[in-house]
Design an enzyme around this catalytic site. Structure first.
Site, PDB file in Angstrom:
ATOM      1  CG  HIS A 142      -4.283 -10.411   4.875  1.00 33.98           C
ATOM      2  ND1 HIS A 142      -5.082 -10.702   4.880  1.00 33.98           N
ATOM      3  CD2 HIS A 142      -3.585  -9.038   3.788  1.00 33.98           C
ATOM      4  CE1 HIS A 142      -5.775  -9.990   4.989  1.00 33.98           C
ATOM      5  NE2 HIS A 142      -5.203  -8.758   4.889  1.00 33.98           N
TER       6      HIS A 142
ATOM      7  CG  HIS B 193      -1.628  -0.993   1.293  1.00 35.18           C
ATOM      8  ND1 HIS B 193      -3.160  -1.047   0.379  1.00 35.18           N
ATOM      9  CD2 HIS B 193      -2.353  -2.374   2.362  1.00 35.18           C
ATOM     10  CE1 HIS B 193      -4.000  -2.096   0.632  1.00 35.18           C
ATOM     11  NE2 HIS B 193      -2.947  -3.476   1.304  1.00 35.18           N
TER      12      HIS B 193
ATOM     13  CG  HIS C 199     -10.318  -7.984   4.260  1.00 29.43           C
ATOM     14  ND1 HIS C 199      -9.624  -7.705   5.874  1.00 29.43           N
ATOM     15  CD2 HIS C 199      -9.401  -7.669   3.902  1.00 29.43           C
ATOM     16  CE1 HIS C 199      -8.712  -6.336   5.576  1.00 29.43           C
ATOM     17  NE2 HIS C 199      -8.400  -6.685   4.286  1.00 29.43           N
TER      18      HIS C 199
ATOM     19  CG  ASP D 138      -0.949  -5.769   3.938  1.00 26.53           C
ATOM     20  OD1 ASP D 138      -1.606  -5.149   3.473  1.00 26.53           O
ATOM     21  OD2 ASP D 138      -1.547  -6.318   5.455  1.00 26.53           O
TER      22      ASP D 138
ATOM     23  CD  GLU E 116      -5.956  -5.064   1.767  1.00 24.23           C
ATOM     24  OE1 GLU E 116      -6.093  -6.621   2.344  1.00 24.23           O
ATOM     25  OE2 GLU E 116      -5.200  -5.056   1.421  1.00 24.23           O
TER      26      GLU E 116
ATOM     27  CB  ALA F 269      -3.483   0.085  10.256  1.00 20.26           C
ATOM     28  N   GLY F 270      -2.209  -2.544   8.459  1.00 21.04           N
ATOM     29  CA  GLY F 270      -1.278  -3.113   7.303  1.00 21.04           C
ATOM     30  C   GLY F 270      -0.058  -3.525   8.195  1.00 21.04           C
TER      31      GLY F 270
ATOM     32  CG  ASP G  96       4.922  -8.504  10.525  1.00 19.37           C
ATOM     33  OD1 ASP G  96       4.287  -9.819  10.705  1.00 19.37           O
ATOM     34  OD2 ASP G  96       4.076  -7.468  10.013  1.00 19.37           O
TER      35      ASP G  96
ATOM     36  CG  ASN H 186      -3.581 -11.918   9.472  1.00 16.94           C
ATOM     37  OD1 ASN H 186      -2.365 -11.866   9.058  1.00 16.94           O
ATOM     38  ND2 ASN H 186      -2.932 -11.053  10.898  1.00 16.94           N
TER      39      ASN H 186
END
Length: 379
Positions: free
Chosen positions: A210, A59, A189, A268, A123, A303-304, A242, A213
């Site tokens: 992802h 993003h 999502h 992400d 997305e 948030a990302g 991460d 998540n």
């Protein structure tokens, strides 16, 4: 400067395996089979040379947003990730008004047409309010194929992927529409059941956005989407490595079950990647980044990320115990294939773009080359 270079002495990861004391020959923007007479030799003894990283879900970075930034902002974000080894970037948007997303598609498609981006990933807004994550609930909508088509058309052939909650009305028809036009339908999502996820895969979905998540957890009697996505050979699973988005055991479970050929490491990333802690906007929502972890100011949802692919590569090898070859498949080969660009990027072979990353023995980034030009010089 010589346009022909011989990168010599490194451990070079090729599609056939790793070559010790190998060499990569660069002629202009491409990898060559033989050096020119005036080729410059670059001694990379003690280093690794791997293909440039390919990020299909990103993003922004460097303080810049792909969703809302100017052209200069987007270019700044792209350059930030190039400095960390990502030589190919797909720009991901976040949920917004349809008119705004269509306008952004026009901006991003121009950058894709001139070769700065590898395409656009939408997305949202076609995602579940139950699993919205860092998306504005008031802007969400069902995945009506007519709306999906509007964004495809606005992207002028540069739409590479849509993330959909395929259980929502219009979801399956939208998957079929995307598959018919060669655009990746990604399940994410989502609040789908196992059975609904299987239906979407059969309709043509090929990516899990992802994995783990923003979807129901894996249950022993209600397996949900995770089991369906992991078990199906047609699905490539995105993983954000991460250390925040996934517990190491979850990462290992997914990698072990899907195998190296079905994982795509993604960042992400949002604006703060390669930039630092602070307050940012992700679409219309305010995000606070603290200790490199991005969360919504209101509600606290992740948030990302602030991840860059060089960190994902190092963590995969040094923390998770993957082989270098497995990591290369997940961070370069598989995403290049998903994009339909493996004939040009994703591996170190004659005729392909000279996109590569130089790592030292500890897997820290030391050099980045894109199309034959050093973005980060190794010495």
């Amino acid at each position: 400067m010589a346009t022909s270079k011989v990168l010599a002495g490194a451990q070079v990861v090729l599609p056939t395996g790793t070559v010790t004391n190998g060499r990569v020959i660069v002629d202009g923007a491409r990898i060559a089979g033989a050096p020119a007479a005036d080729a410059e030799t670059v001694d990379l003894t003690g280093h690794w040379v791997v293909p440039g990283f390919v990020d299909i879900h990103n993003h922004g970075g460097g303080g810049a947003s792909f969703t809302s930034g100017t052209v200069e902002d987007v270019l700044k974000g792209i350059h930030t990730h190039r400095l960390h080894g990502t030589t190919t970037v797909v720009a991901s948007t976040v949920t917004g008004e349809m008119g705004f997303l269509a306008q952004r598609a026009g901006v991003l498609s121009e950058l894709a047409e001139q070769g700065d981006l590898a395409g656009i990933h939408f997305e949202g807004p076609f995602i579940s309010p139950c699993r919205k994550g860092a998306h504005s609930e008031g802007l969400l909508r069902h995945p009506d194929p007519a709306d999906v088509r509007k964004l495809m058309d606005a992207a002028r052939g540069q739409a590479k992927m849509f993330t959909l909650a395929t259980e929502l009305p219009g979801g399956i028809d939208s998957v079929r529409l995307l598959a018919e036009h060669g655009v990746i339908a990604a399940i994410g999502h989502t609040d789908a059941t196992y059975e609904q996820t299987v239906e979407a895969i059969d309709a043509g979905a090929t990516v899990a956005t992802h994995l783990f998540n923003a979807m129901p957890g894996l249950g022993h009697r209600v397996p949900g989407p995770i089991a369906a996505l992991l078990e199906d050979e047609r699905i490539t699973v995105e993983l954000i490595n991460d250390g925040t988005h996934l517990h190491p055991a979850s990462f290992e479970l997914a990698f072990h079950h899907a195998g190296a050929s079905r994982v795509a490491l993604i960042t992400d990333a949002m604006d703060a990647a390669g930039f630092g802690d602070g307050r940012y906007m992700l679409g219309p929502l305010e995000v606070e980044v603290k200790d490199s972890v991005a969360r919504l100011v209101e509600g606290g949802s992740i948030a990302g990320s602030t991840l860059t692919q060089d960190r994902a590569f190092k963590r995969s090898v040094t923390v998770d115990g993957l082989s270098v070859e497995e990591t290369v498949r997940a961070i370069s080969v598989n995403p290049a294939r998903l994009l339909g660009q493996y004939d040009r990027i994703g591996s170190l072979e004659p005729g392909k773009d000279a996109d590569l990353v130089v790592l030292d023995a500890a897997f820290d980034l030391k050099g980045v080359m894109r199309k034959g030009e050093w973005v980060v010089e190794p010495f």
